[in-house]
Design an enzyme around this catalytic site. Structure first.
Site, short mmCIF file in Angstrom:
data_model
loop_
_atom_site.label_atom_id
_atom_site.label_comp_id
_atom_site.label_asym_id
_atom_site.label_seq_id
_atom_site.Cartn_x
_atom_site.Cartn_y
_atom_site.Cartn_z
N CYS A 44 -9.28 -10.44 2.11
CA CYS A 44 -9.72 -9.50 1.06
C CYS A 44 -11.13 -8.99 1.34
CB CYS A 44 -9.70 -10.18 -0.30
SG CYS A 44 -8.09 -10.79 -0.81
N ASP A 135 -0.65 13.70 -12.51
CA ASP A 135 0.25 13.66 -13.67
C ASP A 135 0.49 12.25 -14.18
OD1 ASP A 135 1.72 12.71 -11.56
OD2 ASP A 135 3.33 14.18 -11.70
#
Length: 220
Positions: A44, A135
């Site tokens: 990570c 959207d």
């Protein structure tokens, strides 16, 4: 996990930039939400450092970036110092990291990797990539196990493809990169190609004789 084409659910969360409501944070832009197993973990750390350096590339494309990790905001802030040190990236941290210590969001969005567990025996968050359109609908999802780091050059390539194909009547072939030729959608009638693709269309012949392998330079 949300399905492609569904509106991505709204949620409230604490982040390194303060509290957010996700739809409000989106603000009608493209966005990438990518999750991480835990703070202070090696893979990570490499990933967040790479993304920090790529933020200008995402911004050029009008794409916002936000990460998620199952630890506290306080832990995130401490971890960021390690990430910046490792990746040689000083200055202010360029994108928010969501805190999900109870794994509420990880469970809600199907992010858990049952094969990888933390010291308490709880499943770690997998490496999910969600790309969300203006959207608010999910345009792409990629799920990696906790042990495999992501290729963010590929994610940039995918963003280029998603934005292009959302605006033009083309698809992108295997291994396509920005600037290379595209494929005309099967739904486009041959008689309409001259108007839609003024740079020309090349039809590649195949044994079936069907004219579906149609290539055109990348539309502007």
């Amino acid at each position: 996990m949300p399905n492609l084409g569904d509106e991505f659910p709204d949620f409230a969360a604490e982040t390194t930039n303060g509290p957010i409501k996700f739809h409000e944070w989106l603000g009608g832009k493209w966005a990438i939400l990518f999750s991480h197993p835990a703070d202070y973990t090696p893979v990570c750390t490499t990933e967040l450092g790479v993304v920090a350096k790529l933020v200008p590339e995402f911004e050029k494309r009008g794409v916002k970036v936000i990460a998620l990790s199952c630890d506290s905001v306080e832990d995130h802030h401490g971890w960021v110092k390690d990430i910046q040190n490792y990746s040689d990236n000083s200055g202010s941290w360029p994108y928010p990291i969501i805190s999900d210590p109870k794994r509420d969001l990880a469970v809600k969005f199907g992010m858990l990797d049952p094969a990888e567990k933390d010291a308490k025996g709880l499943p770690l968050t997998a490496r999910v990539v969600f790309i969300i359109g203006p959207d608010r609908k999910l345009k792409l999802s990629i799920l990696y196990p906790a042990t495999t780091g992501r290729n963010f050059d590929e994610i940039l390539r995918v963003v280029d493809s998603l934005k292009l194909t959302a605006e033009k009547k083309v698809a992108t072939p295997a291994n396509w990169k920005h600037g290379e030729r595209c494929m005309v959608l099967p739904s486009v009638k041959q008689e309409d190609t001259g108007k839609l693709f003024p740079k020309g269309v090349e039809v590649v012949s195949v044994p079936s004789g069907k004219q579906y392998m149609r290539f055109t330079p990348q539309p502007e």
